[in-house]
Write a protein that holds these residues in place. Sequence first.
Motif, PDB file in Angstrom:
ATOM      1  N   ALA A 132       0.199   4.212   0.490  1.00  0.00           N
ATOM      2  CA  ALA A 132      -1.004   3.600  -0.085  1.00  0.00           C
ATOM      3  C   ALA A 132      -0.600   2.513  -1.081  1.00  0.00           C
ATOM      4  O   ALA A 132      -1.213   1.439  -1.124  1.00  0.00           O
ATOM      5  CB  ALA A 132      -1.858   4.665  -0.767  1.00  0.00           C
ATOM      6  N   ARG A 133       0.443   2.782  -1.859  1.00  0.00           N
ATOM      7  CA  ARG A 133       0.933   1.784  -2.805  1.00  0.00           C
ATOM      8  C   ARG A 133       1.458   0.558  -2.064  1.00  0.00           C
ATOM      9  O   ARG A 133       1.160  -0.585  -2.415  1.00  0.00           O
ATOM     10  CB  ARG A 133       2.031   2.373  -3.693  1.00  0.00           C
TER      11      ARG A 133
ATOM     12  N   ALA B 147       0.563  -0.446   0.881  1.00  0.00           N
ATOM     13  CA  ALA B 147      -0.580  -1.137   1.484  1.00  0.00           C
ATOM     14  C   ALA B 147      -1.293  -2.001   0.453  1.00  0.00           C
ATOM     15  O   ALA B 147      -1.702  -3.131   0.761  1.00  0.00           O
ATOM     16  CB  ALA B 147      -1.550  -0.112   2.084  1.00  0.00           C
ATOM     17  N   ARG B 148      -1.448  -1.500  -0.764  1.00  0.00           N
ATOM     18  CA  ARG B 148      -2.076  -2.307  -1.820  1.00  0.00           C
ATOM     19  C   ARG B 148      -1.205  -3.506  -2.165  1.00  0.00           C
ATOM     20  O   ARG B 148      -1.711  -4.615  -2.340  1.00  0.00           O
ATOM     21  CB  ARG B 148      -2.316  -1.447  -3.065  1.00  0.00           C
ATOM     22  N   GLU B 149       0.120  -3.296  -2.251  1.00  0.00           N
ATOM     23  CA  GLU B 149       1.033  -4.395  -2.593  1.00  0.00           C
ATOM     24  C   GLU B 149       0.987  -5.519  -1.565  1.00  0.00           C
ATOM     25  O   GLU B 149       1.129  -6.686  -1.902  1.00  0.00           O
ATOM     26  CB  GLU B 149       2.474  -3.878  -2.711  1.00  0.00           C
TER      27      GLU B 149
ATOM     28  N   GLY C 190      -1.584  -6.198   0.379  1.00  0.00           N
ATOM     29  CA  GLY C 190      -2.925  -6.696   0.577  1.00  0.00           C
ATOM     30  C   GLY C 190      -3.679  -6.084   1.743  1.00  0.00           C
ATOM     31  O   GLY C 190      -4.735  -6.591   2.145  1.00  0.00           O
ATOM     32  N   TYR C 191      -3.175  -4.995   2.326  1.00  0.00           N
ATOM     33  CA  TYR C 191      -3.878  -4.340   3.428  1.00  0.00           C
ATOM     34  C   TYR C 191      -5.073  -3.559   2.921  1.00  0.00           C
ATOM     35  O   TYR C 191      -6.049  -3.365   3.624  1.00  0.00           O
ATOM     36  CB  TYR C 191      -2.952  -3.393   4.197  1.00  0.00           C
ATOM     37  N   VAL C 192      -4.981  -3.086   1.670  1.00  0.00           N
ATOM     38  CA  VAL C 192      -6.039  -2.298   1.045  1.00  0.00           C
ATOM     39  C   VAL C 192      -6.288  -2.896  -0.329  1.00  0.00           C
ATOM     40  O   VAL C 192      -5.341  -3.225  -1.030  1.00  0.00           O
ATOM     41  CB  VAL C 192      -5.617  -0.814   0.913  1.00  0.00           C
ATOM     42  N   LYS C 193      -7.540  -2.970  -0.706  1.00  0.00           N
ATOM     43  CA  LYS C 193      -7.862  -3.515  -2.026  1.00  0.00           C
ATOM     44  C   LYS C 193      -8.333  -2.393  -2.938  1.00  0.00           C
ATOM     45  O   LYS C 193      -8.924  -1.421  -2.482  1.00  0.00           O
ATOM     46  CB  LYS C 193      -8.942  -4.576  -1.931  1.00  0.00           C
ATOM     47  N   GLY C 194      -8.038  -2.544  -4.207  1.00  0.00           N
ATOM     48  CA  GLY C 194      -8.519  -1.580  -5.198  1.00  0.00           C
ATOM     49  C   GLY C 194      -7.673  -0.331  -5.266  1.00  0.00           C
ATOM     50  O   GLY C 194      -6.548  -0.280  -4.792  1.00  0.00           O
ATOM     51  N   GLU C 195      -8.274   0.708  -5.853  1.00  0.00           N
ATOM     52  CA  GLU C 195      -7.590   1.996  -6.057  1.00  0.00           C
ATOM     53  C   GLU C 195      -7.717   2.851  -4.807  1.00  0.00           C
ATOM     54  O   GLU C 195      -8.491   2.577  -3.908  1.00  0.00           O
ATOM     55  CB  GLU C 195      -8.200   2.720  -7.270  1.00  0.00           C
ATOM     56  N   GLU C 196      -6.982   3.981  -4.828  1.00  0.00           N
ATOM     57  CA  GLU C 196      -6.959   4.901  -3.685  1.00  0.00           C
ATOM     58  C   GLU C 196      -8.315   5.448  -3.375  1.00  0.00           C
ATOM     59  O   GLU C 196      -9.079   5.959  -3.990  1.00  0.00           O
ATOM     60  CB  GLU C 196      -5.984   6.056  -3.958  1.00  0.00           C
TER      61      GLU C 196
END
Length: 172
Positions: A159-160, A162-164, A166-172
Amino acid sequence: MVHLDSLYHVALRLTRNRAEAEDVVQEACLRAFRSFHSFNPGTNCRAWLFTILRNVFLNRVRTHGREVLEAEMGGLDNVESASEPHVDRNPEEQFLQTMLHGDVDRALTALPLPFREAVMLVDIEGLTYREVAEVLSCPIGTVMSRLSRGRALLRRALARFAREHGYVKGEE
């Protein structure tokens, strides 16, 4: 010989070093050949080979004076922050790591050994909980616990990543 690739992949993830993984697989195959008389026909050959491979790996760790299990068990909090575990790599291995394995492999490699073993043997190699319990010489409940904890650590690390990226935005 049918299981050679699987043995190598598990050894590579255990040792984190290509040359050492090759040595572990070679020694495991030699030991398996020498003790083939003790193999029970009708049982799972892969599980038997993984048991030998793991024992060879642990014996090498003990011989070199490294305490892998205790040291890696203490590093549970570092899995999320470990973007690149310490691995001796040449340029070819770096290229393969980047192109073929990516974030999933890095997250798996960063797991502490007991969790990495359970995840690899169940989710990658397809062994049953009972077979993994035999390979690791522990109760099935321990396998289930390690697998659950290892998967949770992987989920957080991925998840981290993916956020780094740009695949996922915001918090978990």
